[in-house]
Scaffold this motif. Structure first.
Motif, short mmCIF file in Angstrom:
data_model
loop_
_atom_site.label_atom_id
_atom_site.label_comp_id
_atom_site.label_asym_id
_atom_site.label_seq_id
_atom_site.Cartn_x
_atom_site.Cartn_y
_atom_site.Cartn_z
N ILE A 186 0.85 -1.20 0.00
CA ILE A 186 0.00 0.00 0.00
C ILE A 186 0.88 1.25 0.00
O ILE A 186 1.81 1.36 0.80
N LEU A 187 0.57 2.16 -0.91
CA LEU A 187 1.30 3.44 -0.97
C LEU A 187 0.29 4.52 -0.58
O LEU A 187 -0.45 5.02 -1.43
N PRO A 188 0.24 4.88 0.72
CA PRO A 188 -0.85 5.75 1.20
C PRO A 188 -0.88 7.11 0.52
O PRO A 188 -1.92 7.77 0.52
N LYS A 189 0.23 7.54 -0.07
CA LYS A 189 0.23 8.84 -0.77
C LYS A 189 -0.64 8.79 -2.03
O LYS A 189 -1.16 9.81 -2.47
N VAL A 190 -0.75 7.62 -2.65
CA VAL A 190 -1.49 7.55 -3.92
C VAL A 190 -2.75 6.68 -3.88
O VAL A 190 -3.62 6.85 -4.73
N ALA A 191 -2.85 5.76 -2.92
CA ALA A 191 -4.00 4.84 -2.94
C ALA A 191 -4.51 4.54 -1.54
O ALA A 191 -3.76 4.60 -0.56
N GLY A 192 -5.81 4.21 -1.45
CA GLY A 192 -6.45 3.84 -0.20
C GLY A 192 -7.13 5.02 0.44
O GLY A 192 -7.09 6.12 -0.11
N PRO A 193 -7.75 4.83 1.59
CA PRO A 193 -7.81 3.58 2.36
C PRO A 193 -8.97 2.65 1.96
O PRO A 193 -9.00 1.51 2.39
N SER A 230 -16.47 -1.64 0.86
CA SER A 230 -16.28 -0.62 1.91
C SER A 230 -15.37 -1.12 3.01
O SER A 230 -15.61 -0.85 4.19
N ASN A 231 -14.33 -1.87 2.63
CA ASN A 231 -13.32 -2.27 3.61
C ASN A 231 -12.26 -1.15 3.68
O ASN A 231 -12.26 -0.24 2.84
#
Ligand SMILES: Nc1ncnc2c1ncn2[C@@H]1O[C@H](COP(=O)(O)OP(=O)(O)OP(=O)(O)O)[C@@H](O)[C@H]1O
Ligand SMILES: Cc1ncc(C[n+]2csc(CCO)c2C)c(N)n1
Length: 256
Positions: A186-193, A230-231
């Motif tokens: 997971i790259l929180p800067k570009v994707a998620g949560p 919606s996880n």
């Protein structure tokens, strides 16, 4: 068997992107996302599906408002335009043809989608290379006509051994083939949560995950029963194992 690794690193600028994968880009006939030029620069081969060529011609200049349209256009020349050619304008076809783009007219085939045709092109084009290392990024695949969206998802199922990622402005989707350990970085800067895990084609009798807010533990998933929507991603790495092919989807952060 080794774990299969996945990440949305292609949404990072080139200097931050690990060079572990090679990329191909497919442009479909929907509005180009803001990150299209970034993906274009990562890719070693670029193909437009039929009317996708109109989008490249009309919309790439819009993404560079301070530059002259013709200059921008001449920077983004696809390697090929392939499809049944009922949407691409003649002028657009002639423009790219004149600049060396290969035109593959498959108007005789009305049983496979233009995206399917483009995947075949890329499979043949890269046949000498290590295809397990090739990620095909498909822009404009989601958030439009529902029959097209489902047709695009079906392409993932038709080519389960190719790494194909469908993209919209808001999320990405790819297949996690069954009976393998998957490590999703997971790259929180570009994707998620926000994320989801969805059985496709057949129910999963057993799926196990780590790294999510609502993990599955040897859990059954099926349409008409439980599927994971919606996880929320909680860890740097999400691990997934399932006895059935699953779709993985994760939200994409607003591109700036
Ligand atoms: N609204 C949409 N939503 C999702 N994907 C789309 C949409 N429109 C086009 N696409 C994708 O882009 C590809 C090329 O689009 P194009 O409009 O040229 O297709 P087409 O085969 O002419 O469509 P139609 O069903 O309208 O005849 C399609 O095969 C599909 O994968
Ligand atoms: C059962 C069945 N449903 C729809 C189509 C139509 N179709 C599917 S893909 C495609 C090409 C689009 O570019 C077209 C026209 C078909 N052939 N068979």
């Amino acid at each position: 068997m080794d774990a299969m690794h996945h990440s949305a690193a292609f949404l990072l600028p080139s200097h931050l992107r690990p060079s572990s994968h090679s990329y191909a880009l497919v442009v479909l006939n929907q509005r180009l996302p803001e990150f299209a030029p970034l993906l274009w620069n990562h890719a070693c081969v670029r193909v437009c599906a039929d009317g996708g060529a109109n989008r490249l011609f009309d919309e790439m200049p819009r993404l560079f408002p301070d530059e002259e349209a013709s200059l921008v256009r001449s920077r983004y020349i696809p390697d090929a335009i392939k499809g049944d050619m009922d949407s691409v304008r003649t002028g657009v076809l002639e423009f790219y043809k004149g600049l060396g783009t290969k035109i593959v007219d498959e108007s005789h085939d009305q049983d496979t989608t233009d995206l399917h045709k483009c995947i075949i092109y890329l499979r043949d084009f890269t046949s000498g290379l290590d295809q397990s290392n090739l990620c095909i990024l498909v822009v404009g695949a989601l958030g439009g006509r529902f029959d097209h969206e489902v047709g695009n998802i079906n392409v993932l199922c038709r080519f389960p051994n190719m790494r194909i990622t469908l993209l919209s402005d808001d999320c990405l989707i790819h297949l996690l083939p069954k009976n393998r350990r998957h490590e999703i970085h997971i790259l929180p800067k570009v994707a998620g949560p926000h994320c989801g895990l969805i059985p496709i084609g057949m129910p999963s009798r057993s799926t196990t995950t780590t790294g999510l807010q609502w993990n599955l533990s040897d859990t059954e998933m099926k349409f008409g029963g439980l599927i994971s929507t919606s996880n929320i991603v909680k860890d740097d790495t999400v691990m997934v194992h399932s006895d059935a092919d699953l779709l993985w989807t994760i939200s994409i952060k607003k591109f700036t």
